[in-house]
Write a protein that holds these residues in place. Structure first.
Motif, mmCIF file in Angstrom:
data_model
loop_
_atom_site.group_PDB
_atom_site.id
_atom_site.type_symbol
_atom_site.label_atom_id
_atom_site.label_comp_id
_atom_site.label_asym_id
_atom_site.label_seq_id
_atom_site.Cartn_x
_atom_site.Cartn_y
_atom_site.Cartn_z
ATOM 1 N N ALA A 80 0.855 -1.186 0.000
ATOM 2 C CA ALA A 80 0.000 0.000 0.000
ATOM 3 C C ALA A 80 0.890 1.236 0.000
ATOM 4 C CB ALA A 80 -0.908 0.008 1.221
ATOM 5 N N VAL A 81 0.544 2.183 -0.829
ATOM 6 C CA VAL A 81 1.201 3.485 -0.872
ATOM 7 C C VAL A 81 0.114 4.510 -0.572
ATOM 8 C CG1 VAL A 81 2.494 5.113 -2.308
ATOM 9 C CG2 VAL A 81 2.785 2.658 -2.657
ATOM 10 N N TYR A 82 0.379 5.446 0.328
ATOM 11 C CA TYR A 82 -0.654 6.421 0.634
ATOM 12 C C TYR A 82 -0.059 7.771 0.959
ATOM 13 C CZ TYR A 82 0.275 6.268 5.652
ATOM 14 O OH TYR A 82 0.858 6.391 6.886
ATOM 15 N N SER A 83 -0.909 8.763 0.827
ATOM 16 C CA SER A 83 -0.590 10.126 1.235
ATOM 17 C C SER A 83 -1.831 10.644 1.963
ATOM 18 C CB SER A 83 -0.288 10.992 0.005
ATOM 19 O OG SER A 83 -1.467 11.178 -0.760
ATOM 20 N N GLY A 84 -1.869 11.916 2.240
ATOM 21 C CA GLY A 84 -3.042 12.493 2.890
ATOM 22 C C GLY A 84 -4.266 12.549 1.997
ATOM 23 N N GLN A 85 -4.078 12.406 0.694
ATOM 24 C CA GLN A 85 -5.191 12.543 -0.242
ATOM 25 C C GLN A 85 -5.628 11.251 -0.930
ATOM 26 O OE1 GLN A 85 -2.405 14.728 -0.551
ATOM 27 N NE2 GLN A 85 -3.482 16.166 0.775
ATOM 28 N N ARG A 86 -4.768 10.236 -1.001
ATOM 29 C CA ARG A 86 -5.129 9.031 -1.759
ATOM 30 C C ARG A 86 -4.304 7.844 -1.305
ATOM 31 N NH1 ARG A 86 -4.512 11.575 -6.873
ATOM 32 N NH2 ARG A 86 -3.558 13.308 -5.855
ATOM 33 N N TYR A 87 -4.763 6.673 -1.763
ATOM 34 C CA TYR A 87 -3.988 5.463 -1.500
ATOM 35 C C TYR A 87 -4.083 4.535 -2.694
ATOM 36 C CZ TYR A 87 -8.233 2.709 -0.692
ATOM 37 O OH TYR A 87 -9.427 2.067 -0.843
ATOM 38 N N LEU A 88 -3.130 3.634 -2.777
ATOM 39 C CA LEU A 88 -3.121 2.596 -3.802
ATOM 40 C C LEU A 88 -2.696 1.317 -3.103
ATOM 41 C CD1 LEU A 88 -3.159 1.612 -6.788
ATOM 42 C CD2 LEU A 88 -0.741 2.220 -6.871
ATOM 43 N N LEU A 89 -3.546 0.306 -3.191
ATOM 44 C CA LEU A 89 -3.245 -0.995 -2.615
ATOM 45 C C LEU A 89 -3.106 -1.983 -3.756
ATOM 46 C CD1 LEU A 89 -3.011 -3.071 -0.293
ATOM 47 C CD2 LEU A 89 -5.510 -3.224 -0.333
ATOM 48 N N THR A 90 -1.979 -2.656 -3.800
ATOM 49 C CA THR A 90 -1.724 -3.660 -4.823
ATOM 50 C C THR A 90 -1.537 -4.994 -4.134
ATOM 51 O OG1 THR A 90 -0.576 -2.003 -6.150
ATOM 52 C CG2 THR A 90 -0.202 -4.285 -6.721
ATOM 53 N N GLU A 91 -2.351 -5.968 -4.531
ATOM 54 C CA GLU A 91 -2.199 -7.308 -3.987
ATOM 55 C C GLU A 91 -2.709 -8.319 -5.000
ATOM 56 O OE1 GLU A 91 -4.510 -7.953 -0.429
ATOM 57 O OE2 GLU A 91 -6.177 -6.800 -1.201
ATOM 58 N N MET A 92 -2.172 -9.510 -4.906
ATOM 59 C CA MET A 92 -2.631 -10.602 -5.749
ATOM 60 C C MET A 92 -3.817 -11.227 -5.038
ATOM 61 S SD MET A 92 -0.675 -10.714 -8.417
ATOM 62 C CE MET A 92 -0.810 -12.348 -9.098
ATOM 63 N N PHE A 93 -4.990 -11.064 -5.607
ATOM 64 C CA PHE A 93 -6.203 -11.514 -4.955
ATOM 65 C C PHE A 93 -7.279 -11.646 -6.013
ATOM 66 C CE2 PHE A 93 -9.970 -10.830 -2.246
ATOM 67 C CZ PHE A 93 -9.683 -11.701 -1.211
ATOM 68 N N ARG A 94 -8.060 -12.704 -5.973
ATOM 69 C CA ARG A 94 -9.128 -12.902 -6.948
ATOM 70 C C ARG A 94 -10.354 -12.114 -6.498
ATOM 71 N NH1 ARG A 94 -9.681 -15.380 -10.954
ATOM 72 N NH2 ARG A 94 -9.117 -17.497 -11.323
ATOM 73 N N LEU A 95 -10.774 -11.156 -7.320
ATOM 74 C CA LEU A 95 -11.914 -10.293 -7.011
ATOM 75 C C LEU A 95 -12.953 -10.366 -8.122
ATOM 76 C CD1 LEU A 95 -10.133 -6.977 -5.957
ATOM 77 C CD2 LEU A 95 -11.338 -8.525 -4.448
ATOM 78 N N THR A 96 -14.159 -9.965 -7.781
ATOM 79 C CA THR A 96 -15.201 -9.748 -8.785
ATOM 80 C C THR A 96 -15.575 -8.278 -8.724
ATOM 81 O OG1 THR A 96 -17.061 -10.098 -7.278
ATOM 82 C CG2 THR A 96 -16.112 -12.070 -8.346
ATOM 83 N N GLU A 97 -16.372 -7.840 -9.680
ATOM 84 C CA GLU A 97 -16.816 -6.442 -9.621
ATOM 85 C C GLU A 97 -17.671 -6.206 -8.383
ATOM 86 O OE1 GLU A 97 -19.986 -8.178 -12.475
ATOM 87 O OE2 GLU A 97 -17.871 -8.489 -12.166
ATOM 88 N N GLN A 98 -18.343 -7.253 -7.866
ATOM 89 C CA GLN A 98 -19.146 -7.101 -6.643
ATOM 90 C C GLN A 98 -18.260 -6.727 -5.452
ATOM 91 O OE1 GLN A 98 -22.302 -7.007 -6.412
ATOM 92 N NE2 GLN A 98 -23.000 -7.909 -8.320
ATOM 93 N N ASP A 99 -17.082 -7.347 -5.371
ATOM 94 C CA ASP A 99 -16.147 -7.015 -4.290
ATOM 95 C C ASP A 99 -15.722 -5.549 -4.384
ATOM 96 O OD1 ASP A 99 -16.021 -9.726 -3.303
ATOM 97 O OD2 ASP A 99 -14.666 -10.181 -4.968
ATOM 98 N N LEU A 100 -15.419 -5.114 -5.580
ATOM 99 C CA LEU A 100 -14.991 -3.728 -5.773
ATOM 100 C C LEU A 100 -16.142 -2.752 -5.541
ATOM 101 C CD1 LEU A 100 -12.744 -4.344 -8.891
ATOM 102 C CD2 LEU A 100 -11.979 -3.800 -6.566
ATOM 103 N N LEU A 101 -17.346 -3.123 -5.947
ATOM 104 C CA LEU A 101 -18.507 -2.264 -5.705
ATOM 105 C C LEU A 101 -18.740 -2.061 -4.211
ATOM 106 C CD1 LEU A 101 -20.937 -3.551 -8.460
ATOM 107 C CD2 LEU A 101 -19.924 -1.263 -8.303
ATOM 108 N N ALA A 102 -18.477 -3.077 -3.420
ATOM 109 C CA ALA A 102 -18.613 -2.944 -1.969
ATOM 110 C C ALA A 102 -17.658 -1.885 -1.423
ATOM 111 C CB ALA A 102 -18.379 -4.292 -1.288
ATOM 112 N N LEU A 103 -16.454 -1.820 -1.976
ATOM 113 C CA LEU A 103 -15.504 -0.770 -1.562
ATOM 114 C C LEU A 103 -16.032 0.614 -1.925
ATOM 115 C CD1 LEU A 103 -12.095 -2.347 -2.641
ATOM 116 C CD2 LEU A 103 -12.897 -1.932 -0.301
#
Length: 172
Positions: A80-103
């Protein structure tokens, strides 16, 4: 301009927050270009809009040479890389659009546009350019954006499309 069938289908769809709509079309039809024009039009209406873009292949999730990329390549399962305004999380993980919609839902988004997803059951608008195709490929798109006869919106009609989308989704 809009067929009764499309209007009836749009009225049947009850979307929760965030509202979800696919922007579909064949490869190189102009989906990203349309979204680049549509996003400012929707944001100017006070909407918090997210995008989920499907990549049918694997992709490089980080900029080669950066510390975060080097750490991921060294074996970190997640970075994870973050600042006061944004973050980016990179991981190897099987997701669906439903998982992302929950975020997106947890973060209070009003609308999430899915780029691609032409074979999904999500309500969609379809981008059709005559040099790529002469007809929509999606089943009953709510609207067709393109340069073909019968298109509901032209490729440059982002403001009109945004007005129409907001009118179709009263909860926005």
């Amino acid at each position: 301009m809009y067929s009764e069938q499309k209007e009836a289908l749009a009225q049947e769809i009850e979307l929760k927050r965030p509202a979800v709509l696919a922007v579909s079309g064949l490869h190189n039809s102009g989906k990203t270009t349309l979204l680049e024009k549509l996003l400012p039009a929707l944001r100017s209406r006070g909407l918090k809009v997210g995008i989920i873009k499907h990549d049918g292949h694997d992709f490089t999730p980080d900029v080669p040479g950066t510390d975060s990329c080097r750490l991921r390549e060294a074996g970190a399962d997640g970075v994870a890389v973050y600042s006061g305004q944004r973050y980016l999380l990179t991981e190897m993980f099987r997701l669906t659009e439903q998982d992302l919609l929950a975020l997106f839902e947890r973060h209070g988004y009003d609308l999430v546009l899915l780029e691609g997803f032409k074979d999904s059951g999500w309500p969609k608008i379809e981008v059709v350019r005559k040099e790529i195709s002469d007809t929509p490929v999606s089943f009953q798109p709510l609207a067709v954006v393109g340069d073909i006869p019968g298109a509901d919106f032209g490729l440059e009609d982002a403001q009109a499309l945004a007005d129409w989308l907001v009118a179709q989704m009263p909860g926005l």
